[in-house]
Design a protein around this motif. Structure first.
Motif, PDB file in Angstrom:
ATOM      1  N   UNK A 185       0.822  -1.215   0.000  1.00  0.00           N
ATOM      2  CA  UNK A 185       0.000   0.000   0.000  1.00  0.00           C
ATOM      3  C   UNK A 185       0.853   1.260   0.000  1.00  0.00           C
ATOM      4  N   UNK A 186       1.912   1.254  -0.785  1.00  0.00           N
ATOM      5  CA  UNK A 186       2.724   2.458  -0.938  1.00  0.00           C
ATOM      6  C   UNK A 186       3.785   2.623   0.113  1.00  0.00           C
ATOM      7  N   UNK A 187       4.360   1.527   0.576  1.00  0.00           N
ATOM      8  CA  UNK A 187       5.414   1.562   1.592  1.00  0.00           C
ATOM      9  C   UNK A 187       4.971   2.256   2.877  1.00  0.00           C
ATOM     10  N   UNK A 188       3.817   1.890   3.345  1.00  0.00           N
ATOM     11  CA  UNK A 188       3.315   2.418   4.613  1.00  0.00           C
ATOM     12  C   UNK A 188       3.984   1.699   5.778  1.00  0.00           C
ATOM     13  N   UNK A 189       4.142   2.405   6.875  1.00  0.00           N
ATOM     14  CA  UNK A 189       4.797   1.836   8.058  1.00  0.00           C
ATOM     15  C   UNK A 189       3.833   0.934   8.837  1.00  0.00           C
ATOM     16  N   UNK A 190       4.392   0.172   9.765  1.00  0.00           N
ATOM     17  CA  UNK A 190       3.589  -0.647  10.673  1.00  0.00           C
ATOM     18  C   UNK A 190       2.541   0.227  11.355  1.00  0.00           C
ATOM     19  N   UNK A 191       2.987   1.372  11.855  1.00  0.00           N
ATOM     20  CA  UNK A 191       2.087   2.296  12.558  1.00  0.00           C
ATOM     21  C   UNK A 191       0.957   2.746  11.636  1.00  0.00           C
ATOM     22  N   UNK A 192       1.273   3.122  10.408  1.00  0.00           N
ATOM     23  CA  UNK A 192       0.242   3.582   9.479  1.00  0.00           C
ATOM     24  C   UNK A 192      -0.757   2.475   9.163  1.00  0.00           C
ATOM     25  N   UNK A 193      -0.278   1.259   8.977  1.00  0.00           N
ATOM     26  CA  UNK A 193      -1.184   0.136   8.709  1.00  0.00           C
ATOM     27  C   UNK A 193      -2.086  -0.093   9.920  1.00  0.00           C
ATOM     28  N   UNK A 194      -1.511  -0.078  11.129  1.00  0.00           N
ATOM     29  CA  UNK A 194      -2.294  -0.296  12.350  1.00  0.00           C
ATOM     30  C   UNK A 194      -3.363   0.789  12.527  1.00  0.00           C
ATOM     31  N   UNK A 195      -2.981   2.051  12.322  1.00  0.00           N
ATOM     32  CA  UNK A 195      -3.937   3.151  12.469  1.00  0.00           C
ATOM     33  C   UNK A 195      -5.023   3.108  11.390  1.00  0.00           C
ATOM     34  N   UNK A 196      -4.626   2.789  10.162  1.00  0.00           N
ATOM     35  CA  UNK A 196      -5.604   2.728   9.061  1.00  0.00           C
ATOM     36  C   UNK A 196      -6.591   1.576   9.285  1.00  0.00           C
ATOM     37  N   UNK A 197      -6.098   0.440   9.782  1.00  0.00           N
ATOM     38  CA  UNK A 197      -6.972  -0.698  10.086  1.00  0.00           C
ATOM     39  C   UNK A 197      -8.040  -0.279  11.096  1.00  0.00           C
ATOM     40  N   UNK A 198      -7.626   0.435  12.139  1.00  0.00           N
ATOM     41  CA  UNK A 198      -8.589   0.900  13.141  1.00  0.00           C
ATOM     42  C   UNK A 198      -9.625   1.838  12.526  1.00  0.00           C
ATOM     43  N   UNK A 199      -9.166   2.849  11.775  1.00  0.00           N
ATOM     44  CA  UNK A 199     -10.114   3.824  11.226  1.00  0.00           C
ATOM     45  C   UNK A 199     -11.086   3.173  10.256  1.00  0.00           C
ATOM     46  N   UNK A 200     -10.621   2.192   9.499  1.00  0.00           N
ATOM     47  CA  UNK A 200     -11.534   1.505   8.586  1.00  0.00           C
ATOM     48  C   UNK A 200     -12.500   0.595   9.331  1.00  0.00           C
TER      49      UNK A 200
END
Length: 186
Positions: A123-138
């Motif tokens: 998903x565009x070289x997103x960090x662990x943190x970004x994936x974790x936060x995006x999972x929550x918001x979705x």
């Protein structure tokens, strides 16, 4: 507002007493009534709960004149909080879920961390943190984040212009579900 004590089904949930007990339920209802009174005086706009177990929530809602607008809980990829049950319950009661410690991945194995890293790369070289936060918001959960590092703050805000694919969400849900079935009690 935090429950005076709380226990689920005989299993300690980070607190000491069963909220389904009459005395404990009375304490929860009394505390909530006091907060409603403060709200009626226009000293506060919204009231929420923190770390409530289901029995405390149900006890509170039996007598509440004003339902909580937010429930603050520890929810993250490495936790055992049942996200699907939690979001369904919050929608039923028109309550927003806020996740503290949203980037805690301490319970994840190296293999699971690698899986999150692969999803980030897809998903565009997103960090662990970004994936974790995006999972929550979705999942409809608002993460509570903080940092003193301006770059980290920018990365935290950079979760909004993109979305995790349905396949990635499913992989994260399956990964998290397998963890929660064997994970440590909290």
């Amino acid at each position: 507002h935090h429950p005076p004590t709380c226990r689920q089904g005989g299993e300690a949930a980070g607190h000491a007493v069963d909220c389904s007990l009459e005395r404990t339920c009375f304490l929860v209802q009394t505390q909530w009534s006091a907060l409603e009174h403060i709200q009626q005086q226009a000293k506060i706009r919204h009231i929420g709960v923190s770390n409530y177990c289901p029995s405390c929530d149900e006890c509170l809602l039996r007598t509440a004149k004003v339902a909580p607008t937010v429930a603050q809980l520890m929810v993250n990829l490495g936790g055992v909080t049942p996200v699907a049950t939690l979001t369904a319950w919050s929608q039923r009661h028109a309550m927003r879920i806020m996740a503290y410690s949203p980037i805690n991945g301490l319970g994840l194995s190296a293999e699971q961390r690698d899986q999150v890293a692969r999803i980030g790369a897809e998903h565009g070289n997103r960090s662990f943190v970004q994936v974790a936060l995006r999972w929550l918001t979705q999942r409809g959960i608002t993460p509570i984040v903080s940092s003193r590092n301006i770059d980290h703050l920018r990365q935290n805000l950079d979760i909004f212009p993109w979305r995790l694919s349905a396949a990635a969400m499913s992989r994260l849900d399956v990964m998290r579900g397998s963890f929660s079935k064997k994970g440590p009690s909290q």
